[in-house]
Structures are given as C-alpha cells and as structure tokens.
Design a protein around this motif. Sequence first.
Motif, PDB file in Angstrom:
ATOM      1  N   GLY A 180       0.845  -1.183   0.000  1.00 50.17           N
ATOM      2  CA  GLY A 180       0.000   0.000   0.000  1.00 50.17           C
ATOM      3  C   GLY A 180       0.881   1.233   0.000  1.00 50.17           C
ATOM      4  O   GLY A 180       2.021   1.192   0.482  1.00 50.17           O
ATOM      5  N   MET A 181       0.378   2.323  -0.549  1.00 48.69           N
ATOM      6  CA  MET A 181       1.116   3.583  -0.511  1.00 48.69           C
ATOM      7  C   MET A 181       0.446   4.528   0.469  1.00 48.69           C
ATOM      8  O   MET A 181      -0.753   4.811   0.355  1.00 48.69           O
ATOM      9  N   LEU A 182       1.206   5.022   1.415  1.00 49.91           N
ATOM     10  CA  LEU A 182       0.719   5.992   2.383  1.00 49.91           C
ATOM     11  C   LEU A 182       1.208   7.375   2.003  1.00 49.91           C
ATOM     12  O   LEU A 182       2.408   7.583   1.796  1.00 49.91           O
ATOM     13  N   GLY A 183       0.273   8.337   1.920  1.00 54.34           N
ATOM     14  CA  GLY A 183       0.669   9.721   1.668  1.00 54.34           C
ATOM     15  C   GLY A 183       0.467  10.136   0.235  1.00 54.34           C
ATOM     16  O   GLY A 183      -0.606   9.973  -0.338  1.00 54.34           O
ATOM     17  N   GLY A 184       1.527  10.689  -0.365  1.00 57.23           N
ATOM     18  CA  GLY A 184       1.433  11.193  -1.726  1.00 57.23           C
ATOM     19  C   GLY A 184       1.149  12.675  -1.744  1.00 57.23           C
ATOM     20  O   GLY A 184       1.399  13.407  -0.774  1.00 57.23           O
ATOM     21  N   ALA A 185       0.590  13.120  -2.866  1.00 58.56           N
ATOM     22  CA  ALA A 185       0.380  14.552  -3.074  1.00 58.56           C
ATOM     23  C   ALA A 185      -0.612  15.152  -2.091  1.00 58.56           C
ATOM     24  O   ALA A 185      -0.533  16.343  -1.772  1.00 58.56           O
ATOM     25  N   ALA A 186      -1.575  14.378  -1.620  1.00 60.12           N
ATOM     26  CA  ALA A 186      -2.529  14.865  -0.611  1.00 60.12           C
ATOM     27  C   ALA A 186      -1.833  14.842   0.744  1.00 60.12           C
ATOM     28  O   ALA A 186      -1.611  13.781   1.327  1.00 60.12           O
ATOM     29  N   GLN A 187      -1.482  15.995   1.249  1.00 59.80           N
ATOM     30  CA  GLN A 187      -0.663  16.077   2.454  1.00 59.80           C
ATOM     31  C   GLN A 187      -1.479  15.887   3.722  1.00 59.80           C
ATOM     32  O   GLN A 187      -2.697  16.045   3.729  1.00 59.80           O
ATOM     33  N   GLY A 188      -0.791  15.551   4.803  1.00 59.81           N
ATOM     34  CA  GLY A 188      -1.424  15.482   6.110  1.00 59.81           C
ATOM     35  C   GLY A 188      -1.267  14.156   6.827  1.00 59.81           C
ATOM     36  O   GLY A 188      -1.299  14.107   8.056  1.00 59.81           O
ATOM     37  N   SER A 189      -1.095  13.054   6.089  1.00 57.91           N
ATOM     38  CA  SER A 189      -1.022  11.738   6.731  1.00 57.91           C
ATOM     39  C   SER A 189       0.173  11.639   7.681  1.00 57.91           C
ATOM     40  O   SER A 189       0.050  11.117   8.798  1.00 57.91           O
ATOM     41  N   PHE A 190       1.323  12.117   7.249  1.00 52.33           N
ATOM     42  CA  PHE A 190       2.512  11.989   8.084  1.00 52.33           C
ATOM     43  C   PHE A 190       2.510  13.007   9.220  1.00 52.33           C
ATOM     44  O   PHE A 190       3.069  12.741  10.289  1.00 52.33           O
ATOM     45  N   LEU A 217       6.147   4.549   1.748  1.00 49.50           N
ATOM     46  CA  LEU A 217       5.981   5.833   2.425  1.00 49.50           C
ATOM     47  C   LEU A 217       6.328   6.946   1.446  1.00 49.50           C
ATOM     48  O   LEU A 217       7.497   7.209   1.175  1.00 49.50           O
ATOM     49  N   ASP A 218       5.291   7.570   0.900  1.00 42.86           N
ATOM     50  CA  ASP A 218       5.477   8.644  -0.086  1.00 42.86           C
ATOM     51  C   ASP A 218       5.299   9.973   0.639  1.00 42.86           C
ATOM     52  O   ASP A 218       4.191  10.518   0.728  1.00 42.86           O
ATOM     53  N   VAL A 219       6.411  10.495   1.156  1.00 39.65           N
ATOM     54  CA  VAL A 219       6.382  11.689   2.002  1.00 39.65           C
ATOM     55  C   VAL A 219       6.518  12.924   1.129  1.00 39.65           C
ATOM     56  O   VAL A 219       7.625  13.303   0.740  1.00 39.65           O
ATOM     57  N   GLU A 220       5.394  13.558   0.832  1.00 36.61           N
ATOM     58  CA  GLU A 220       5.405  14.784   0.037  1.00 36.61           C
ATOM     59  C   GLU A 220       4.914  15.958   0.872  1.00 36.61           C
ATOM     60  O   GLU A 220       4.146  16.805   0.431  1.00 36.61           O
ATOM     61  N   GLU A 221       5.370  15.976   2.120  1.00 36.09           N
ATOM     62  CA  GLU A 221       5.110  17.070   3.049  1.00 36.09           C
ATOM     63  C   GLU A 221       6.332  17.186   3.956  1.00 36.09           C
ATOM     64  O   GLU A 221       7.060  16.209   4.159  1.00 36.09           O
ATOM     65  N   VAL A 222       6.576  18.369   4.466  1.00 33.67           N
ATOM     66  CA  VAL A 222       7.771  18.609   5.270  1.00 33.67           C
ATOM     67  C   VAL A 222       7.569  18.053   6.667  1.00 33.67           C
ATOM     68  O   VAL A 222       6.691  18.503   7.415  1.00 33.67           O
ATOM     69  N   ILE A 223       8.378  17.059   7.015  1.00 32.83           N
ATOM     70  CA  ILE A 223       8.321  16.460   8.344  1.00 32.83           C
ATOM     71  C   ILE A 223       9.746  16.278   8.857  1.00 32.83           C
ATOM     72  O   ILE A 223      10.696  16.203   8.074  1.00 32.83           O
ATOM     73  N   PRO A 224       9.926  16.175  10.180  1.00 30.45           N
ATOM     74  CA  PRO A 224      11.267  15.874  10.703  1.00 30.45           C
ATOM     75  C   PRO A 224      11.577  14.399  10.507  1.00 30.45           C
ATOM     76  O   PRO A 224      10.678  13.556  10.383  1.00 30.45           O
ATOM     77  N   LEU A 225      12.852  14.070  10.498  1.00 28.83           N
ATOM     78  CA  LEU A 225      13.276  12.693  10.284  1.00 28.83           C
ATOM     79  C   LEU A 225      12.709  11.768  11.358  1.00 28.83           C
ATOM     80  O   LEU A 225      12.358  10.613  11.078  1.00 28.83           O
ATOM     81  N   ARG A 226      12.568  12.251  12.578  1.00 28.92           N
ATOM     82  CA  ARG A 226      12.093  11.384  13.657  1.00 28.92           C
ATOM     83  C   ARG A 226      10.662  10.893  13.415  1.00 28.92           C
ATOM     84  O   ARG A 226      10.285   9.822  13.897  1.00 28.92           O
ATOM     85  N   THR A 227       9.859  11.658  12.659  1.00 30.12           N
ATOM     86  CA  THR A 227       8.514  11.185  12.329  1.00 30.12           C
ATOM     87  C   THR A 227       8.592   9.960  11.422  1.00 30.12           C
ATOM     88  O   THR A 227       7.870   8.983  11.613  1.00 30.12           O
ATOM     89  N   ALA A 228       9.482  10.016  10.463  1.00 33.54           N
ATOM     90  CA  ALA A 228       9.640   8.873   9.554  1.00 33.54           C
ATOM     91  C   ALA A 228      10.236   7.679  10.281  1.00 33.54           C
ATOM     92  O   ALA A 228       9.771   6.539  10.110  1.00 33.54           O
ATOM     93  N   THR A 229      11.253   7.891  11.101  1.00 29.16           N
ATOM     94  CA  THR A 229      11.923   6.765  11.749  1.00 29.16           C
ATOM     95  C   THR A 229      11.039   6.097  12.798  1.00 29.16           C
ATOM     96  O   THR A 229      11.117   4.879  12.995  1.00 29.16           O
ATOM     97  N   ARG A 230      10.192   6.864  13.463  1.00 33.27           N
ATOM     98  CA  ARG A 230       9.280   6.241  14.433  1.00 33.27           C
ATOM     99  C   ARG A 230       8.311   5.302  13.725  1.00 33.27           C
ATOM    100  O   ARG A 230       8.042   4.193  14.205  1.00 33.27           O
ATOM    101  N   LEU A 231       7.800   5.740  12.570  1.00 29.02           N
ATOM    102  CA  LEU A 231       6.881   4.894  11.814  1.00 29.02           C
ATOM    103  C   LEU A 231       7.598   3.662  11.271  1.00 29.02           C
ATOM    104  O   LEU A 231       7.075   2.541  11.346  1.00 29.02           O
TER     105      LEU A 231
END
Length: 413
Positions: free
Chosen positions: A92-102, A133-147
Amino acid sequence: MPPEPPKLLPPNEGPRLIVYHQTIHDPAGNYHSLLPLLTNNTGITHIIVAAIHLNDGPGNITLNDHRPDDKRHDQLWGEVKWVQACGVKVLGMLGGAAQGSFEKLGGSDEDFEAHYLPLKTLITTTSLNGLDLDVEEVIPLRTATRLISRLRADFGPEFIITMAPVATALIPDPKIPSHLRPPRPVLSSTGATPNPLHPTLPHLSGFSYPELECSVFGREIAWYNTQFYCGWGDAGTTQWYDTIIAAGWSPNRVVMGVVTNPGNGAGHVPIEKLRDNCTRLRSKYSNFGGVMGWEYFNAGDHEEDMVHVASLELNNETVQAGWVASLGRILRVQNPPTPQPLLGGITAEQIRQMMARQQPNQQQQQQRQSWPQDTINQLVTLGFSQNEAVAALDATEGNIELAAGFLFEHYPQ
C-alpha cells in the motif's frame, strides 16, 4: 505467429518491475483489473495500491476517496490475493500529493498510537506485503523513523518498507564549493553510501534521505521508488541515475520511477527510449534496482508507445500489459539484450582515447572552447573538471548525455 516469450527471472531476483495502482476505476465506475499483468507474462514483481490517507480524526482512513472496506473495492482486494498467490508482492502507498497523513503521525506518543493503530489494522485485514511511504510534506526525520521502527516491530522482517523520494533528494547539492563540503564520517557499514552530512538538492520531504540511509533505520528500507519526473529528475537519459549512484547510493536500492503516460505528469519518456535506457542501466549496473511506473490504468495508452509496443509482437490483451511487458523483456529476462553502440558504432574505449588526446593546456582550452559555458557547467557541477567536460563534449560532438555517461564510466567520482 508471435515468438515464444522468453523465460523470466523469479520475482525475487533481478531488477524490479513495479506499477502503482491508484486510478482503480474509470469515470463510469468500471474496475481496472490487475489480472492482465499475470496472464500476459509481463514480468511484474510488485504492485503498489495507492493512496492511503489518514484524515482528521483517528481511524478516518480512506483509499483515495472511499474507505478501504467500501464495496467498490471488493474486486481490488480479491485480485490482490490472486496476484499474491502468483508470487507478486502487493504494497500500500501511504501519503502522496494529498498532504497530512505523516503530520498526523508526528505528534505525541498518544496521538501517534491513535492514528497508527487503525493503519495497522488496515494492513493486517488486507494482507498487504508492505507499505510505501510517499512523504510529500515537510516532516522531521524522527517522524519517519518512528513509523519505520513501529512497522518493523509489528510486522516482522519480511514486511517490505519502501519510500518514494524525488530524484533530487538523493543528489548532493553541487553548488557547495569543495572546500566547504562536510567531511564524510567514518561509518560502520561497508560499501558505498551517500555522505549523510552533505545537503542535497531541494525536494519534498523536509528531512535528509542520505542521513536516513546511513542510520540504523535505513537498513529497514528495502528500496527507494525514486521519482524521475515532474521536474524532479529525468528518465530520458541515464545521467540522473548515474549521478545518484556516483553520490554513493547502491543501484539495488534506487528504482527509477517514470510516468507511464504523458497525462500522468511532466517528463514522460517514450517507451522505446525508456527501454534503451533500461538496457544500458542493466548492462552498466549488475544490481540495477529496476523501474516503477506511475501509474497502471493508462500505461502505454499513447500513440507513440502503442506503435512501438505493437512492433514487439508481445501478444498482449491490453495496452497496459503491453507497456509493462515491453519493460519486462528488458528487466526481467535471464539474458538481457546488449546495448547498441552509441555514435554510430564508436566504442567507449575509443571515446576515452579521444578524450585523452584532446586534453589541452588551459590557454589552448580557452582558445578553442566551442561549447556554451552553461552546457559545460552541467558537467562541471557533477564533479568533473572544466578540461574533462570540454574534452568529453568534443569527443561526443556536444552530446551532453553521452559526454556525462562516458565521464561517469571512465572517471568515477
């Protein structure tokens, strides 16, 4: 009579061949079936179902515009089980152009649990093999690593975790002068890796992918579905891919992402040219990561591509299967085709010798320079000297793509 299809590699060997499946129904509500990818012997290895969105309110999850368990998705989930039974992995793909999931996964531990647990349930009930994980919004690295850490803990070592950066996210910023570039730290891992301290070109995610790759969490990423389109890269040449590999990335971890139709975004590469580039990349890199296409429903539904695919006599039932199979005959066969010689048969060795003969001193270089400085600078910013850039352009009659290719091959960074 069409020729017998070649024997394909097992799904877990060789370059990957991936499609995203987001436009699941046509405007009339008719379902776009995945089964021709199997029945047409396309060589598909992975399918990524898109896009999962975490909306306002814990548990408010949609697959595009509808809940994942909506009746309209029954055929999709039925076919997912079918293709999985045939050895194709489905993510499954989480995220993409529609921001907010991360962003919703970036809050307190309590907020994270509230939004993550319904996502975990979705992955479990649909039996997905992994999550992109299609991160197309500005997040800190710790958000990605926790997930990433939580997915690995909950689903085990066989669960596939991928990411989908744009190509510029993997390329060091060439505008930083060499004397100001950060020193490369001593890493415990072996083999080539990108410098985690060197800033990259602008991209969409906010954090540093080289820093992620060189961390313990980077080991959990199976590969990167890298977007070479919409102005963030170019799959019409091998130069962008070569640049990423020259920066220290392993080819096995970089999948070249393309748009399958001009209507899906800027930067569409005709399938004939794309097949040629894939032939060269597979020949150059024994562990080439493969190709992903955005997206499946209209792949190859374009006159130029249809004409070329028809000439291959693949005996396809659908246009989409033909586009995928045409790449499968390059990426997924046991004995891939050999790249055609460039420049009317001139070999790489002949180009190298021409370059060696044409290395002049600086005064001579200034007198005979015949290429626009902007063109030369495109090679200089990749790490080559002015003399090397001019000599390569001279030897290739100003073809910057060929010049870059030979420089990367014979003068690796």
